[in-house]
Design an enzyme around this catalytic site. Sequence first.
Site, PDB file in Angstrom:
ATOM      1  N   HIS A 119       0.561  -1.399   0.261  1.00  0.00           N
ATOM      2  CA  HIS A 119       0.309  -0.367   0.254  1.00  0.00           C
ATOM      3  C   HIS A 119       0.843   1.229  -0.140  1.00  0.00           C
ATOM      4  O   HIS A 119       0.826   2.250   0.746  1.00  0.00           O
ATOM      5  CB  HIS A 119      -0.984   0.084   1.065  1.00  0.00           C
ATOM      6  CG  HIS A 119      -1.921  -1.247   1.107  1.00  0.00           C
ATOM      7  ND1 HIS A 119      -2.419  -2.219   2.144  1.00  0.00           N
ATOM      8  CD2 HIS A 119      -2.829  -1.371   0.354  1.00  0.00           C
ATOM      9  CE1 HIS A 119      -3.369  -2.498   2.404  1.00  0.00           C
ATOM     10  NE2 HIS A 119      -3.220  -2.863   1.525  1.00  0.00           N
ATOM     11  N   HIS A 120       2.415   0.960   0.044  1.00  0.00           N
ATOM     12  CA  HIS A 120       2.842   2.801  -0.506  1.00  0.00           C
ATOM     13  C   HIS A 120       2.686   3.602  -1.391  1.00  0.00           C
ATOM     14  O   HIS A 120       2.888   4.758  -1.283  1.00  0.00           O
ATOM     15  CB  HIS A 120       4.444   2.480  -0.676  1.00  0.00           C
ATOM     16  CG  HIS A 120       4.928   2.000  -2.271  1.00  0.00           C
ATOM     17  ND1 HIS A 120       4.568   0.879  -2.937  1.00  0.00           N
ATOM     18  CD2 HIS A 120       5.597   2.509  -3.218  1.00  0.00           C
ATOM     19  CE1 HIS A 120       4.957   0.682  -3.810  1.00  0.00           C
ATOM     20  NE2 HIS A 120       5.210   1.761  -4.110  1.00  0.00           N
TER      21      HIS A 120
ATOM     22  N   SER B 190      -2.643   0.385 -18.530  1.00  0.00           N
ATOM     23  CA  SER B 190      -4.159   0.086 -17.504  1.00  0.00           C
ATOM     24  C   SER B 190      -3.987   1.627 -16.456  1.00  0.00           C
ATOM     25  O   SER B 190      -4.891   2.071 -16.865  1.00  0.00           O
ATOM     26  CB  SER B 190      -3.636  -1.397 -16.906  1.00  0.00           C
ATOM     27  OG  SER B 190      -4.492  -2.415 -17.133  1.00  0.00           O
TER      28      SER B 190
ATOM     29  N   LYS C 183       6.965  -4.170 -10.385  1.00  0.00           N
ATOM     30  CA  LYS C 183       7.136  -4.261 -11.861  1.00  0.00           C
ATOM     31  C   LYS C 183       6.664  -2.738 -11.751  1.00  0.00           C
ATOM     32  O   LYS C 183       6.926  -1.419 -12.504  1.00  0.00           O
ATOM     33  CB  LYS C 183       6.019  -4.804 -12.835  1.00  0.00           C
ATOM     34  CG  LYS C 183       5.108  -5.134 -13.647  1.00  0.00           C
ATOM     35  CD  LYS C 183       4.001  -5.314 -13.925  1.00  0.00           C
ATOM     36  CE  LYS C 183       4.402  -7.428 -13.616  1.00  0.00           C
ATOM     37  NZ  LYS C 183       3.356  -8.068 -14.392  1.00  0.00           N
TER      38      LYS C 183
ATOM     39  N   LYS D   2      -2.932  -2.283  -7.552  1.00  0.00           N
ATOM     40  CA  LYS D   2      -3.076  -3.091  -9.038  1.00  0.00           C
ATOM     41  C   LYS D   2      -2.664  -3.980  -9.560  1.00  0.00           C
ATOM     42  O   LYS D   2      -1.771  -4.303  -8.460  1.00  0.00           O
ATOM     43  CB  LYS D   2      -2.689  -1.978 -10.085  1.00  0.00           C
ATOM     44  CG  LYS D   2      -3.016  -2.184 -11.578  1.00  0.00           C
ATOM     45  CD  LYS D   2      -4.427  -0.945 -11.555  1.00  0.00           C
ATOM     46  CE  LYS D   2      -4.738  -1.237 -12.704  1.00  0.00           C
ATOM     47  NZ  LYS D   2      -5.068  -3.108 -13.395  1.00  0.00           N
TER      48      LYS D   2
ATOM     49  N   LYS E  98      -2.536  -8.763  -6.715  1.00  0.00           N
ATOM     50  CA  LYS E  98      -3.249 -10.149  -8.229  1.00  0.00           C
ATOM     51  C   LYS E  98      -4.141 -10.455  -7.200  1.00  0.00           C
ATOM     52  O   LYS E  98      -4.648 -11.048  -6.320  1.00  0.00           O
ATOM     53  CB  LYS E  98      -1.645 -10.878  -7.387  1.00  0.00           C
ATOM     54  CG  LYS E  98      -1.560 -11.897  -9.311  1.00  0.00           C
ATOM     55  CD  LYS E  98      -2.270 -10.906  -9.996  1.00  0.00           C
ATOM     56  CE  LYS E  98      -1.153 -11.508 -11.359  1.00  0.00           C
ATOM     57  NZ  LYS E  98      -0.944 -10.586 -12.324  1.00  0.00           N
TER      58      LYS E  98
HETATM   59  N1  GLU Z   1      -1.954  -8.751 -15.689  1.00  0.00           N
HETATM   60  C1  GLU Z   1      -1.355  -7.975 -15.557  1.00  0.00           C
HETATM   61  C2  GLU Z   1       0.088  -8.045 -15.222  1.00  0.00           C
HETATM   62  O1  GLU Z   1       0.442  -9.388 -15.093  1.00  0.00           O
HETATM   63  C3  GLU Z   1      -1.335  -6.500 -16.171  1.00  0.00           C
HETATM   64  C4  GLU Z   1      -2.409  -6.196 -14.641  1.00  0.00           C
HETATM   65  C5  GLU Z   1      -2.556  -4.966 -14.969  1.00  0.00           C
HETATM   66  O2  GLU Z   1      -3.114  -4.362 -16.007  1.00  0.00           O
HETATM   67  O3  GLU Z   1      -3.275  -3.973 -13.512  1.00  0.00           O
HETATM   68  O4  GLU Z   1       1.054  -7.007 -14.548  1.00  0.00           O
END
Ligand code: GLU
Length: 472
Positions: free
Chosen positions: A65-66, A363, A95, A71, A107
């Site tokens: 939550h930084h 996204s 990422k 996402k 996730k």
């Molecule tokens: N599922 C994709 C990933 O592993 C996209 C995640 C997203 O767009 O939030 O990066």
Amino acid sequence: MSAQPEYSFFDAVSASFDKAARFTSWDPGILEQIKQCNSVYRMHFPVKIGDKIETIKAYRVQHSHHKTPCKGGIRFATTVNLDEVMALAALMTYKCAIVNVPFGGAKGGINIDPKKYTPYELEKITRRYTHELIKKNFIGPGTDVPAPDYGTGEREMAWILDTYTSMKPGEIDAQGCVTGKPVTQGGVRGRREATGLGVFYGIREICTMKDMMEKAGLPVGIAGKRVIVQGLGNVGFHAAKFFRLGGAKIVAIAEFEGAIYNPEGLNEEEVFQHRKKEGTILNFPGATNILQSGEALELDCDILIPAALENVINGENAPRIKARIIGEAANGPLTPEADEVFIRKGILVVPDMYLNAGGVTVSYFEWLKNLSHVRYGRMEKRFTENLNQAVLGQIEKLTGKEVGDQEREFILHGPDEADLVYSGLEETMISATREIIDAWKSNPSIPDMRTAAYVVAINKVGTSYAELGIFP
Ligand code: GLU
């Protein structure tokens, strides 16, 4: 290709993290906070399938939550388990940090085989899962924003959106509760091909670097490079497409049922249509069949793109891999043991958590579009075209010469949504590649590009925590 029983994906991610943490100067407490998953939600819910009640097992993990919202995608597969979802959530944090997308990592996953259900049943499962997320405040444009992943796509995202908006009437930014939506439902043009295109932009950038290519023993540039792609899903298909359009040759494509090889190059669209029609990738005209799909990864090539699932290249098969560059389009296709083999062999591994960040980057653009309630390019497209027309008209008048039709079209064109999304993605992938390579070069004891990428990510997340004042 199946996971070894003792293999823990989260442990593998943590091992890579620890390997990199030694090259940073953060307090061990901060490092521990960065590494752990902040919130783990494991749920069971009943869904009526036919005349039976099925208990569905599902997860959502918020790793960090930084920055908020959190996402990350939602996966539908029978291989989904808590360890996997935790690892993938952690990768999302790193990422996003590397590509400067201001989100924490998350996730989700549902442990089902989507092929065993009708669309109606899948819709029921997806909607019920969304209800569970809403109940616990695990979804929302400012809290946690899911997206597609393995086994899900635009259709599932539309169901999530509809469930969310129907339960949150009047919430002005509700469309931003999920990304990867159909364009008609607030999606953004370019999202579908984003991950594959990002993989291409990242590898292309590496291929322009003289010193990196010298080390790999390859000529500079993408043109003529022999590429093998594993997985013809959304990511693999688009990666293959952009490599081919960039002048590379797709010499082999691997899928579950086998692989095909043609040194003259394969066209991914034709292969896709063949597989759709025949139900198998095998027997593609002009190509050689490889019945053991995994063997295709070991063929001679310049660039290997694993774009399927995790743990496909491990200590066992890594010594037989002949590629000079491995671009991790999937999440976690290599185990830490494989990394060690490639360091020894001098094979360049371009790591997942930045190379496949194109999806989450676009996204982010989709989410911004949803919050701004306006399509990219709507305000400036015509203005730019009129301006270009006036400038070109003046140049032609003053020089007495006219530009050709193709050039005219290019010069006059004002950017539309896809142009802007592609441009933002290209810029993101080029900057991230350079930043990681610079971090690698600045410390010669960093053994590989993955560790360099982790160092960049840890420093960014660490700074963010420190600036929040959590660790005075
Ligand atoms: N599922 C994709 C990933 O592993 C996209 C995640 C997203 O767009 O939030 O990066």
